[in-house]
Design an enzyme around this catalytic site. Sequence first.
Site, short mmCIF file in Angstrom:
data_model
loop_
_atom_site.label_atom_id
_atom_site.label_comp_id
_atom_site.label_asym_id
_atom_site.label_seq_id
_atom_site.Cartn_x
_atom_site.Cartn_y
_atom_site.Cartn_z
CD1 TRP A 241 40.12 42.56 96.57
CD2 TRP A 241 39.63 40.05 96.49
NE1 TRP A 241 39.03 42.54 96.35
CE2 TRP A 241 38.34 41.02 96.57
CE3 TRP A 241 39.34 39.08 96.68
CZ2 TRP A 241 37.11 40.28 97.30
CZ3 TRP A 241 38.63 38.81 96.57
CH2 TRP A 241 37.17 39.13 96.89
CG MET A 242 38.15 43.73 90.26
SD MET A 242 38.40 44.32 88.61
CE MET A 242 37.90 42.72 87.75
CG ASP B 81 32.16 46.69 95.34
OD1 ASP B 81 32.50 45.80 95.78
OD2 ASP B 81 31.83 47.91 96.08
CD1 TRP C 73 37.91 43.63 99.39
CD2 TRP C 73 38.11 43.55 101.90
NE1 TRP C 73 37.38 44.70 100.54
CE2 TRP C 73 37.08 44.51 101.61
CE3 TRP C 73 38.66 42.93 103.58
CZ2 TRP C 73 37.82 45.70 103.17
CZ3 TRP C 73 37.88 44.07 104.92
CH2 TRP C 73 37.83 45.01 104.02
CD1 TRP D 298 37.33 50.09 101.05
CD2 TRP D 298 35.63 50.01 102.82
NE1 TRP D 298 37.98 49.63 101.99
CE2 TRP D 298 36.94 49.21 103.36
CE3 TRP D 298 34.58 50.07 103.53
CZ2 TRP D 298 36.68 48.73 104.42
CZ3 TRP D 298 34.24 49.50 104.59
CH2 TRP D 298 35.17 48.74 104.69
CB THR D 299 32.39 51.06 96.63
OG1 THR D 299 32.81 50.19 96.32
CG2 THR D 299 31.22 51.62 96.19
NE ARG E 7 29.77 49.01 102.92
CZ ARG E 7 29.41 48.27 104.30
NH1 ARG E 7 29.00 49.22 105.71
NH2 ARG E 7 28.72 47.17 104.25
CG ASP E 8 29.36 51.25 99.53
OD1 ASP E 8 30.66 51.72 99.86
OD2 ASP E 8 29.18 50.79 98.79
C1 FRU Z 1 30.73 46.19 98.87
C2 FRU Z 1 31.79 46.95 99.61
C3 FRU Z 1 31.36 48.13 99.67
C4 FRU Z 1 32.72 48.91 100.35
C5 FRU Z 1 33.47 48.18 99.09
C6 FRU Z 1 34.86 47.76 100.20
O1 FRU Z 1 31.58 44.77 98.44
O2 FRU Z 1 31.45 45.91 100.76
O3 FRU Z 1 29.93 48.18 99.98
O4 FRU Z 1 32.74 50.11 100.43
O5 FRU Z 1 33.40 47.08 99.32
O6 FRU Z 1 35.83 47.44 99.06
#
Ligand code: FRU
Length: 539
Positions: free
Chosen positions: A19-20, A22, A46, A81-82, A145-146
């Site tokens: 799986w891939m 972001d 995921w 995460w991202t 996040r992110d």
């Molecule tokens: C977006 C997301 C981000 C999170 C990451 C987790 O697709 O849900 O908000 O950091 O993917 O894999």
Amino acid sequence: NSMLSWQRTAYHFQPEKNWMNDPNGPMYYKGWYHFFYQYNPKGAVWGDIVWGHAVSKDMIHWLHLPLAMVADQWYDKNGVWTGSATILPDGQVVMLYTGSTNESVQVQNLAYPADPSDPLLVDWIKYPANPVLFPPPGIGAKDFRDPTTAWLTSEGKWRITIGSKLNKTGIALVYDTYDFKTFERVEGVLHAVPSTGMWECVDFFPVSNRGENGFDTSIKGKNVKHVVKVSLDDDRHDYYALGTYDEKNVKFTPDDFKNDVGIGLRYDYGIFYASKTFYDQSKGRRVLWGWIGESDSEYADVAKGWASVQGIPRTVALDRKTGRNLLQWPVAEVESLRLRSDEFQNLTVNPGSVVPLEIGTAAQLDIEAEFEIDKEALEKTSQSNMEYECSSSGGATERGAFGPFGLLVLADDHLSEYTSAYFYVVKGSDGQLKTSFCSDQSRSSLATDVSKKNFGSFVPVLKDEKLSVRILVDHSIVESFAQGGRTCVTSRVYPTRAIYGAARLFLFNNATEAIVNASLKVWQMNSAFIHPFQPDQRN
Ligand code: FRU
């Protein structure tokens, strides 16, 4: 499962398996493009997310490197995460990413290259005093996040924004820092839009209102407009708005409130999510990466052992002709894959016809097509249906006066399968034309467990412009860029017959009135070299 192997793409970025999601921390460093991505090393769904890593000289051919970061700390135990990269003026690389802690709290962490002299940046160090940011008071532990790439303020601080929500209002929080270790919350928000829900993967960047050149994220001046992009967790699409950034008040104001973030323009009207731009300092351009998921079943993903591709990186720039939208276009490097081409000039495509294009196999193509509706037919008909909406229309087989017409890609000889990419023009009572561009998957596969939606949207067409579209076809992905990239649509499709040598290309015109003149150039596309790094490939 080799039965499903034809769905693998030949020139889109994919890990070898699993799986891939972001794109993470894209950047250009010491001669290499770096690409990190959300990756599950354990399966095709995921979960257990870590950072995959690959490098390239041209963003088309890739070498897979070892995982850059794994979930080995309490503060990222539930997932690395991202995040985004910032390159400091002295060349140092700083990476900020979200960790999901052992208690599933979303925190921000700092990482940096173990050996900055290594152009491949194979080893990463997590800052020992992580996390550098916790969810602030009033913000949910799972709504933070992110982090973005940082940009410089006039005071010489670095500023970032992080997506969140307050009740149902999507918001972008702002933090300032000097050292990426201690951060100071800036009161208020960069931007907020009611009813849009959680903002994932916020992106914030400048574009030039003069030219096609990209800008470094920290640029300032009067030729600058700003873009805010958010990924809406609730409807899984990437929305952007053009506007003005007021540094002093730390506020983004959209040019047009009807086209505000989350309610107006989208990067892509098909499958395209969690995207992120970076400034490519080697070519002076801004480049957009976007995650393109599957639209088959999770069962099928597990059976084939992989899920998701990345879109071909796109340059993004303001559309100076309209001033109201961005233009996205595949990076020029993809043209290095072009092999033999066939050209067709001024073909007449009559109402109700399908024209096969004799190009041989058609599973890997780059297509540039132009269409013109015969002027007489356009003038004769005083008015056609007034509104058109790709998603609620009858697609490529529902006939109107001036559409649909366009291409059938990934088709088999008998047209038992095809994906149509088409224009549909309506003429209002005021005589004005309005054009939509759609990608209809309803006949894309004989398989039943796949999405068969029709995606698309309005596309601005200016006076004296022909209708035009560029289409990249790669086995199970069709990326379309209408009118120079004003409106983009990406589809994932799963043909069972229109595969490898059996894939064909057709023109079609299902309009009742419009005689269409079509000219196109079609290139066969080579496969890209995307495979594990071997030590002798270091140079
Ligand atoms: C977006 C997301 C981000 C999170 C990451 C987790 O697709 O849900 O908000 O950091 O993917 O894999």
